[in-house]
Write a protein that holds these residues in place. Structure first.
Motif, PDB file in Angstrom:
ATOM      1  N   PHE A 267      57.390  11.356  31.537  1.00 22.08           N
ATOM      2  CA  PHE A 267      56.091  10.992  30.975  1.00 22.08           C
ATOM      3  C   PHE A 267      55.579   9.649  31.492  1.00 22.08           C
ATOM      4  N   ASP A 268      56.473   8.753  31.888  1.00 19.02           N
ATOM      5  CA  ASP A 268      56.018   7.548  32.578  1.00 19.02           C
ATOM      6  C   ASP A 268      55.263   7.927  33.844  1.00 19.02           C
ATOM      7  N   ARG A 269      55.815   8.869  34.589  1.00 22.88           N
ATOM      8  CA  ARG A 269      55.166   9.280  35.842  1.00 22.88           C
ATOM      9  C   ARG A 269      53.848   9.997  35.577  1.00 22.88           C
ATOM     10  N   ALA A 300      63.619  -1.836  38.005  1.00 27.58           N
ATOM     11  CA  ALA A 300      62.779  -1.623  39.185  1.00 27.58           C
ATOM     12  C   ALA A 300      61.911  -0.377  39.046  1.00 27.58           C
ATOM     13  N   PHE A 301      62.358   0.598  38.254  1.00 31.12           N
ATOM     14  CA  PHE A 301      61.555   1.807  38.043  1.00 31.12           C
ATOM     15  C   PHE A 301      60.199   1.443  37.456  1.00 31.12           C
ATOM     16  N   TYR A 302      60.198   0.545  36.477  1.00 30.90           N
ATOM     17  CA  TYR A 302      58.939   0.152  35.843  1.00 30.90           C
ATOM     18  C   TYR A 302      58.104  -0.723  36.774  1.00 30.90           C
ATOM     19  N   ALA A 304      57.873  -0.624  39.872  1.00 26.95           N
ATOM     20  CA  ALA A 304      57.234   0.186  40.909  1.00 26.95           C
ATOM     21  C   ALA A 304      55.941   0.827  40.405  1.00 26.95           C
ATOM     22  N   ILE A 305      55.789   0.930  39.095  1.00 30.30           N
ATOM     23  CA  ILE A 305      54.589   1.516  38.496  1.00 30.30           C
ATOM     24  C   ILE A 305      53.534   0.449  38.231  1.00 30.30           C
ATOM     25  N   GLY A 306      53.958  -0.704  37.706  1.00 32.21           N
ATOM     26  CA  GLY A 306      53.018  -1.762  37.377  1.00 32.21           C
ATOM     27  C   GLY A 306      53.762  -3.016  36.976  1.00 32.21           C
ATOM     28  N   PRO A 307      53.034  -4.115  36.784  1.00 26.04           N
ATOM     29  CA  PRO A 307      53.698  -5.362  36.399  1.00 26.04           C
ATOM     30  C   PRO A 307      54.401  -5.230  35.058  1.00 26.04           C
ATOM     31  N   VAL A 308      55.526  -5.920  34.941  1.00 25.98           N
ATOM     32  CA  VAL A 308      56.297  -5.946  33.697  1.00 25.98           C
ATOM     33  C   VAL A 308      56.306  -7.386  33.193  1.00 25.98           C
ATOM     34  N   TRP A 309      55.702  -7.596  32.036  1.00 21.80           N
ATOM     35  CA  TRP A 309      55.653  -8.933  31.443  1.00 21.80           C
ATOM     36  C   TRP A 309      56.693  -9.018  30.335  1.00 21.80           C
ATOM     37  N   GLU A 310      57.585  -9.966  30.450  1.00 24.17           N
ATOM     38  CA  GLU A 310      58.619 -10.172  29.443  1.00 24.17           C
ATOM     39  C   GLU A 310      58.281 -11.414  28.640  1.00 24.17           C
ATOM     40  N   ALA A 311      58.062 -11.238  27.355  1.00 29.82           N
ATOM     41  CA  ALA A 311      57.665 -12.346  26.482  1.00 29.82           C
ATOM     42  C   ALA A 311      58.892 -13.170  26.107  1.00 29.82           C
ATOM     43  N   SER A 312      59.451 -13.858  27.090  1.00 31.77           N
ATOM     44  CA  SER A 312      60.699 -14.597  26.887  1.00 31.77           C
ATOM     45  C   SER A 312      60.517 -15.843  26.033  1.00 31.77           C
ATOM     46  N   LEU A 313      59.274 -16.214  25.730  1.00 28.98           N
ATOM     47  CA  LEU A 313      59.052 -17.326  24.814  1.00 28.98           C
ATOM     48  C   LEU A 313      59.480 -16.964  23.391  1.00 28.98           C
ATOM     49  N   LEU A 314      59.698 -15.670  23.148  1.00 31.89           N
ATOM     50  CA  LEU A 314      60.125 -15.195  21.837  1.00 31.89           C
ATOM     51  C   LEU A 314      61.561 -14.703  21.908  1.00 31.89           C
ATOM     52  N   GLY A 315      62.162 -14.477  20.751  1.00 33.02           N
ATOM     53  CA  GLY A 315      63.488 -13.881  20.689  1.00 33.02           C
ATOM     54  C   GLY A 315      64.566 -14.751  20.085  1.00 33.02           C
TER      55      GLY A 315
END
Length: 356
Positions: A267-269, A300-302, A304-315
């Motif tokens: 479904f990602d594809r 890397a799978f993601y 290849a589809i689009g940018p991946v933003w990791e909200a590392s300011l949280l957690g």
């Protein structure tokens, strides 16, 4: 004196007659299934089927797409982590101020994981909103899950065309199709008897168009307190419950990734192809859970589809969370400007690129 019931006489069928009887029974079942699948389904009624559940905002999503003429420039789709995280009313105002023109962002996330349901939402949106520019999907560790709401909201082709192998819900989802055609058809004959709205009701729409990152009372009567702060003493219990919920059969680790995460990748594809065909940008947002590492089998799978933003300011700060997996208002206030910084450049062009 009571009469004795006549004894049953066994049928004496030859092989040819028995085969013919079995064939007739199979044919009858197939004809019945075809007849059921031919019954029309009203999509508006279909998206009201989960009223009264934790997915009750599905009706509002359908109505926002089909009945509200307000443009949709960007949409957030994902699980409850996304639903709780992205303050779209304020994000829309912030982006509008930065870019000097109205920008409308909507939060179409729904509780529970399952990329197949995300596809059902994305498909409805992409097919009916040509002005859409950006889809922001949730990025969380790959899952083998089918969303429990997909069998009710997904279209027939998507349900039947889902991966059958390593999809524990495939048979249940498939068997739901003829049942729901019959059920939805009967409900369409007497919609009010089934508490369905045959026509768009602006009052219901306004009542459900709230910001899910703020506190609200759900359709099940539960108060969702977005101002609550996580109690660190409960984290271990929450972590154990989450681990049990997300447990994957250890035998799957020997499979290729496309098989191991068949539903999610399929479904990602589909979402990626549909977005590309309509000139819509696609990105992923990962909002971390509190004080826990999340491991992606193949990030890397993601990418290849689009940018991946990791909200590392949280957690790391419990003050940002209402529970281990969901931000509270303090956390979403921190996320808001950080996210706006990343989305503004993607929406900066005054017109959507032309797609041939």
């Amino acid at each position: 004196m009571a009469k004795k019931a006549p004894a049953l006489v066994p049928l004496d069928l030859g092989p040819a007659q028995a085969g013919g009887l079995i064939a007739a029974l199979v044919l009858g079942v197939l004809v019945g299934l075809v007849a059921l699948m031919a019954l029309p389904v009203d999509r508006y009624y279909q998206w009201q089927q989960v009223d009264g559940t934790i997915l009750f905002r599905a009706r509002w999503i359908y109505e926002r797409i089909h009945f509200d003429p307000t443009p949709i420039d960007a949409a957030v789709i994902g699980s409850s982590r996304m639903e709780a995280s992205v303050r779209t009313p304020e994000l829309s105002r912030m982006l509008s101020q930065r870019l000097g023109r109205p920008i409308h962002v909507v939060n179409f996330a729904l509780p529970q994981e399952g990329r197949d349901l995300h596809w059902a939402v994305a498909d409805e949106l992409l097919a009916n909103r040509p002005e859409l520019r950006l889809l922001l999907l949730s990025a969380s560790p790959e899952a083998v899950l089918s969303h429990p709401g997909f069998r009710f909201l997904g279209d027939d082709r998507s349900v039947a065309g889902s991966p059958a192998l390593y999809n524990p819900s495939y048979v249940d989802n498939l068997l739901t199709l003829p049942y729901r055609h019959l059920s939805y058809f009967v409900q369409g004959l007497w919609p009010r008897a089934f508490q369905l709205s045959p026509r768009f009701d602006p009052a219901i729409y306004r009542a459900r168009g709230f910001d899910p990152t703020d506190s609200f009372v759900s359709a099940t009567g539960n108060f969702v307190d977005r101002n609550r702060q996580l109690d660190p003493a409960t984290v271990d219990a929450q972590r154990a419950a989450r681990a049990a919920e997300m447990r994957v059969d250890p035998k799957l680790r020997f499979l290729p990734l496309d098989r191991r995460y068949a539903v999610e990748r399929h479904f990602d594809r589909k979402i990626a192809r549909a977005a590309r065909d309509r000139g819509v940008m696609l990105g992923f947002l990962r909002v971390p859970v509190f004080d826990a590492e999340e491991h992606f089998a193949d990030p890397a799978f993601y990418r290849a589809i689009g940018p991946v933003w990791e909200a590392s300011l949280l957690g790391s700060d419990p003050a940002d969370y209402m529970d281990m997996a969901h931000l509270n208002r303090h956390g979403t206030a921190r996320l808001l400007p950080w996210l706006a910084d990343r989305l503004a450049p993607l929406l900066a062009a005054p017109e959507k690129p032309h797609v041939r």
